[in-house]
Design a protein around this motif. Structure first.
Motif, PDB file in Angstrom:
ATOM      1  N   PRO A  34       3.270  -0.854   3.863  1.00 23.16           N
ATOM      2  CA  PRO A  34       2.542  -2.164   3.326  1.00 23.16           C
ATOM      3  C   PRO A  34       3.160  -3.312   4.157  1.00 23.16           C
ATOM      4  O   PRO A  34       4.191  -3.358   4.718  1.00 23.16           O
ATOM      5  CB  PRO A  34       2.747  -2.377   2.045  1.00 23.16           C
ATOM      6  CG  PRO A  34       4.028  -1.518   1.727  1.00 23.16           C
ATOM      7  CD  PRO A  34       3.989  -0.359   2.856  1.00 23.16           C
ATOM      8  N   ALA A  35       2.624  -4.514   4.161  1.00 17.81           N
ATOM      9  CA  ALA A  35       3.207  -5.838   4.921  1.00 17.81           C
ATOM     10  C   ALA A  35       4.455  -6.290   4.080  1.00 17.81           C
ATOM     11  O   ALA A  35       4.623  -5.882   2.762  1.00 17.81           O
ATOM     12  CB  ALA A  35       2.161  -6.875   4.827  1.00 17.81           C
ATOM     13  N   PRO A  36       5.322  -7.061   4.666  1.00 14.00           N
ATOM     14  CA  PRO A  36       6.545  -7.456   3.785  1.00 14.00           C
ATOM     15  C   PRO A  36       6.433  -8.415   2.629  1.00 14.00           C
ATOM     16  O   PRO A  36       5.125  -8.949   2.638  1.00 14.00           O
ATOM     17  CB  PRO A  36       7.491  -8.069   4.866  1.00 14.00           C
ATOM     18  CG  PRO A  36       6.455  -8.421   5.849  1.00 14.00           C
ATOM     19  CD  PRO A  36       5.247  -7.500   5.948  1.00 14.00           C
ATOM     20  N   ALA A  37       7.001  -8.396   1.669  1.00 17.96           N
ATOM     21  CA  ALA A  37       6.443  -9.513   0.559  1.00 17.96           C
ATOM     22  C   ALA A  37       7.158 -10.689   0.942  1.00 17.96           C
ATOM     23  O   ALA A  37       8.421 -11.155   1.545  1.00 17.96           O
ATOM     24  CB  ALA A  37       7.593  -8.946  -0.744  1.00 17.96           C
ATOM     25  N   ARG A  38       6.267 -11.904   0.658  1.00 18.92           N
ATOM     26  CA  ARG A  38       6.778 -13.140   0.869  1.00 18.92           C
ATOM     27  C   ARG A  38       7.150 -13.613  -0.296  1.00 18.92           C
ATOM     28  O   ARG A  38       8.016 -14.596  -0.322  1.00 18.92           O
ATOM     29  CB  ARG A  38       5.354 -13.760   1.429  1.00 18.92           C
ATOM     30  CG  ARG A  38       5.655 -15.329   1.671  1.00 18.92           C
ATOM     31  CD  ARG A  38       6.344 -15.689   2.750  1.00 18.92           C
ATOM     32  NE  ARG A  38       6.174 -17.224   3.043  1.00 18.92           N
ATOM     33  CZ  ARG A  38       5.220 -17.934   3.418  1.00 18.92           C
ATOM     34  NH1 ARG A  38       4.270 -17.202   4.205  1.00 18.92           N
ATOM     35  NH2 ARG A  38       5.273 -19.224   3.915  1.00 18.92           N
ATOM     36  N   ARG A  40       7.732 -13.430  -4.779  1.00 13.76           N
ATOM     37  CA  ARG A  40       7.989 -12.396  -6.066  1.00 13.76           C
ATOM     38  C   ARG A  40       7.828 -12.860  -7.314  1.00 13.76           C
ATOM     39  O   ARG A  40       8.054 -14.164  -7.389  1.00 13.76           O
ATOM     40  CB  ARG A  40       9.222 -11.598  -5.787  1.00 13.76           C
ATOM     41  CG  ARG A  40       9.453 -10.944  -4.385  1.00 13.76           C
ATOM     42  CD  ARG A  40      11.141 -10.438  -4.239  1.00 13.76           C
ATOM     43  NE  ARG A  40      11.200 -10.083  -3.017  1.00 13.76           N
ATOM     44  CZ  ARG A  40      11.398  -8.571  -2.654  1.00 13.76           C
ATOM     45  NH1 ARG A  40      11.449  -7.902  -3.801  1.00 13.76           N
ATOM     46  NH2 ARG A  40      11.587  -8.452  -1.599  1.00 13.76           N
ATOM     47  N   ARG A  45       4.534  -8.408  -6.229  1.00 19.45           N
ATOM     48  CA  ARG A  45       4.792  -8.859  -4.696  1.00 19.45           C
ATOM     49  C   ARG A  45       3.698  -9.411  -4.194  1.00 19.45           C
ATOM     50  O   ARG A  45       2.627  -8.985  -4.163  1.00 19.45           O
ATOM     51  CB  ARG A  45       5.517  -7.706  -3.928  1.00 19.45           C
ATOM     52  CG  ARG A  45       6.917  -6.968  -4.410  1.00 19.45           C
ATOM     53  CD  ARG A  45       8.148  -7.806  -4.398  1.00 19.45           C
ATOM     54  NE  ARG A  45       8.978  -7.321  -4.828  1.00 19.45           N
ATOM     55  CZ  ARG A  45       9.493  -7.108  -6.247  1.00 19.45           C
ATOM     56  NH1 ARG A  45       8.804  -7.923  -6.950  1.00 19.45           N
ATOM     57  NH2 ARG A  45      10.815  -6.525  -6.495  1.00 19.45           N
ATOM     58  N   ARG A  47       2.272  -9.762  -0.580  1.00 21.55           N
ATOM     59  CA  ARG A  47       2.816  -9.526   0.572  1.00 21.55           C
ATOM     60  C   ARG A  47       1.798 -10.026   1.713  1.00 21.55           C
ATOM     61  O   ARG A  47       0.662 -10.264   1.631  1.00 21.55           O
ATOM     62  CB  ARG A  47       2.055  -7.975   0.768  1.00 21.55           C
ATOM     63  CG  ARG A  47       2.999  -7.061  -0.237  1.00 21.55           C
ATOM     64  CD  ARG A  47       3.041  -5.493  -0.355  1.00 21.55           C
ATOM     65  NE  ARG A  47       3.740  -4.652  -1.024  1.00 21.55           N
ATOM     66  CZ  ARG A  47       5.016  -4.570  -0.853  1.00 21.55           C
ATOM     67  NH1 ARG A  47       5.779  -5.114   0.269  1.00 21.55           N
ATOM     68  NH2 ARG A  47       5.718  -4.069  -1.819  1.00 21.55           N
ATOM     69  N   ASP A  48       2.579 -10.568   2.838  1.00 23.86           N
ATOM     70  CA  ASP A  48       1.896 -11.410   3.940  1.00 23.86           C
ATOM     71  C   ASP A  48       1.540 -10.628   5.081  1.00 23.86           C
ATOM     72  O   ASP A  48       2.049  -9.984   5.607  1.00 23.86           O
ATOM     73  CB  ASP A  48       3.069 -12.264   4.222  1.00 23.86           C
ATOM     74  CG  ASP A  48       2.611 -13.301   5.411  1.00 23.86           C
ATOM     75  OD1 ASP A  48       1.573 -13.148   5.767  1.00 23.86           O
ATOM     76  OD2 ASP A  48       3.347 -14.245   5.460  1.00 23.86           O
ATOM     77  N   TYR A  49       0.147 -10.632   4.937  1.00 24.52           N
ATOM     78  CA  TYR A  49      -0.434  -9.834   6.039  1.00 24.52           C
ATOM     79  C   TYR A  49      -0.944 -10.734   7.455  1.00 24.52           C
ATOM     80  O   TYR A  49      -1.604 -10.301   8.383  1.00 24.52           O
ATOM     81  CB  TYR A  49      -1.919  -9.304   5.689  1.00 24.52           C
ATOM     82  CG  TYR A  49      -1.460  -7.906   5.026  1.00 24.52           C
ATOM     83  CD1 TYR A  49      -1.691  -6.757   5.526  1.00 24.52           C
ATOM     84  CD2 TYR A  49      -1.056  -7.779   3.723  1.00 24.52           C
ATOM     85  CE1 TYR A  49      -1.461  -5.448   4.973  1.00 24.52           C
ATOM     86  CE2 TYR A  49      -0.685  -6.633   3.159  1.00 24.52           C
ATOM     87  CZ  TYR A  49      -1.093  -5.674   3.549  1.00 24.52           C
ATOM     88  OH  TYR A  49      -0.513  -4.189   2.964  1.00 24.52           O
ATOM     89  N   HIS A  70      -3.512  -0.856  -2.194  1.00 27.75           N
ATOM     90  CA  HIS A  70      -3.512  -0.529  -0.663  1.00 27.75           C
ATOM     91  C   HIS A  70      -4.906  -0.124  -0.252  1.00 27.75           C
ATOM     92  O   HIS A  70      -5.126   0.131   0.941  1.00 27.75           O
ATOM     93  CB  HIS A  70      -2.697   0.511  -0.267  1.00 27.75           C
ATOM     94  CG  HIS A  70      -2.802   1.899  -0.630  1.00 27.75           C
ATOM     95  ND1 HIS A  70      -1.869   2.439  -1.792  1.00 27.75           N
ATOM     96  CD2 HIS A  70      -3.196   2.805  -0.332  1.00 27.75           C
ATOM     97  CE1 HIS A  70      -2.358   3.698  -1.815  1.00 27.75           C
ATOM     98  NE2 HIS A  70      -3.344   4.018  -0.859  1.00 27.75           N
ATOM     99  N   ASP A  95       0.390  -7.064  -4.847  1.00 30.90           N
ATOM    100  CA  ASP A  95       1.021  -6.057  -5.376  1.00 30.90           C
ATOM    101  C   ASP A  95       1.419  -5.937  -6.707  1.00 30.90           C
ATOM    102  O   ASP A  95       2.541  -6.716  -6.641  1.00 30.90           O
ATOM    103  CB  ASP A  95       1.793  -5.425  -4.282  1.00 30.90           C
ATOM    104  CG  ASP A  95       2.224  -3.906  -4.592  1.00 30.90           C
ATOM    105  OD1 ASP A  95       2.134  -3.453  -5.778  1.00 30.90           O
ATOM    106  OD2 ASP A  95       2.926  -3.325  -3.699  1.00 30.90           O
TER     107      ASP A  95
END
Length: 334
Positions: A34-38, A40, A45, A47-49, A70, A95
C-alpha cells in the motif's frame, strides 16, 4: 450451502470442490504494497496515493469497515487510486486498521466522530470524500457535519429497507445466532460477515468456483479471480458495537433511511448535504441493492456489480472516468 446448491448434480459439486482446491493451491506472488501513511488516528491510517502522481485537491476514499480497503488498489494494473493520481488528482485511502480490544464500544457513529472527522480536519482545504459501500454511508454522515468540497458515493447503502424483507430476515437470523458469541468476544469475526455475504447469493458463491476450476491458472482472469477472492475472504474483525449498530439499527430498523441517525445531535440525511454530491448505483448489485441507495439528485445507474464497479472490466468507463470528470468539474478552492 454446497450440498443444497448441487443436490441434483454430483458433477457440479465435484467441479466446485475442484475450483476451491485450485484457489487454495494457487501460487501467489509478492503482496501488493500500500501507499505510505500521511496521517494517523488511532489504528487508522490515511494513505497518500498522490505522492508520486497527482497533486490536485485531496480526495479521501472511505472504504467499508468490512473487508480490507485495498479493493481500491487491488493490483498495479487494477487500481482506481493510482489511475486517478495519473489523471492529476490527489487520492488518499482511509485504512481503518485492526481495532484493539479497547475499541469494543466503537460503533459506526464513533468511527465517523473519532476517526473520519479528525482526519478530514487535518487538511487546510476541505477535501472531497468518496465513499464505497458502508464507507459511503459514513462519508455521507461526515459531509453533513464537516466542511468538504464534494461527496461521491459508490455502491453505498442508505435506505436499508431497500434490501427487502427476505434478505433482512436472513441477516437478522444470522445476527441472532452469532450475537452471544460476538458479545463475549467483544468483536464480530470476519467469518460471520462472510457467511452472510455468501447467503445473499448462494448460487453465485458456488458457481464462481465451478467456473474457476476450468480456468487456466496462468491467465489474467485467474489472477484477477484470486486477488478478488483473497480480498473478499480477508478483513479485520469489527468491534462488537459496530456489528450491533449495523445489524440492529441500520439493517434491522433502517435508522438511516428513516432519518433517525444523529451524530452530535445533528440529524444525518441526504437532504442535509451542503456540498456537490454524486451517486453511482448498480442495478444488479446483490450486496447493496439499488433500492437501498440514498437516491441523490445526481444519480448514475450502472450495469456493473458491487465489486465490478471498482475492479470489473467495465469499471473504467462506468465509474473511473465519470468520477474523474466530476472531480474536475468541482469548483476550485480560492
Amino acid at each position: 450451502m454446497l450440498r443444497e446448491e448441487t443436490a441434483t448434480s454430483l458433477d457440479r459439486r465435484a467441479a466446485a470442490l475442484a475450483g476451491l482446491r485450485a484457489y487454495q493451491a494457487f501460487r501467489r506472488g509478492r503482496a501488493h504494497r500500500p501507499a505510505p501513511a500521511r496521517f494517523r488516528k488511532g489504528t487508522a491510517r490515511l494513505r497518500d496515493y498522490g505522492a508520486k502522481g497527482g497533486s490536485g485537491r485531496a480526495v479521501i476514499f472511505v472504504p467499508s469497515l468490512i473487508n480490507p480497503p485495498h479493493i481500491l488498489d487491488l493490483a498495479p494494473d487494477i487500481s482506481l487510486l493510482r489511475w486517478l493520481a495519473q489523471q492529476g488528482h490527489h487520492p488518499f485511502l482511509l485504512d481503518w486498521g485492526t481495532p484493539p480490544p479497547k475499541a469494543r464500544g466503537m460503533d459506526v457513529t464513533a468511527h465517523v466522530e473519532r476517526v473520519l472527522l479528525p482526519l478530514i480536519a487535518k487538511f487546510a482545504e476541505p477535501p472531497v470524500l468518496v465513499g464505497y459501500c458502508l464507507g459511503g454511508t459514513m462519508a455521507l454522515a461526515a459531509a453533513c457535519i464537516a466542511p468538504v468540497a464534494g461527496l461521491a458515493l459508490v455502491a453505498s447503502p442508505w435506505t436499508f429497507a431497500g434490501f427487502g424483507a427476505a434478505a433482512r430476515g436472513e441477516i437478522a437470523a444470522l445476527w441472532t445466532a452469532a450475537k452471544p458469541t460476538c458479545e463475549s468476544m467483544a468483536l464480530v469475526p470476519m467469518e460471520v460477515l462472510q457467511a452472510g455475504f455468501w447467503r445473499l447469493d448462494p448460487a453465485r458463491t458456488i458457481g464462481k468456483y465451478e467456473t474457476f476450476a476450468a480456468m487456466d491458472p496462468a491467465s489474467p482472469a485467474a489472477r484477477r479471480f484470486v486477488a478478488m477472492e483473497d480480498w473478499a475472504n480477508a478483513g479485520a474483525p469489527l468491534p462488537y458495537a459496530t456489528g450491533r449498530q449495523l445489524f440492529e439499527d441500520f439493517v434491522g430498523n433502517d435508522m438511516t433511511g428513516a432519518g433517525l441517525w444523529k451524530i452530535g445531535g445533528k440529524a444525518i440525511t441526504p437532504t442535509a448535504i451542503p456540498c456537490p454530491a454524486i451517486e453511482f448505483v448498480s442495478r444488479n448489485d446483490r450486496i447493496v441493492p439499488a433500492a437501498s441507495a440514498a437516491n441523490l439528485p445526481d444519480r448514475h445507474d450502472l450495469g456493473a456489480g458491487h465489486v465490478g464497479m471498482i475492479v470489473g472490466g467495465s469499471a473504467l468507463n462506468q465509474v473511473w472516468e465519470p468520477l474523474s470528470g466530476w472531480l474536475n468539474a468541482l469548483p476550485q478552492p480560492k
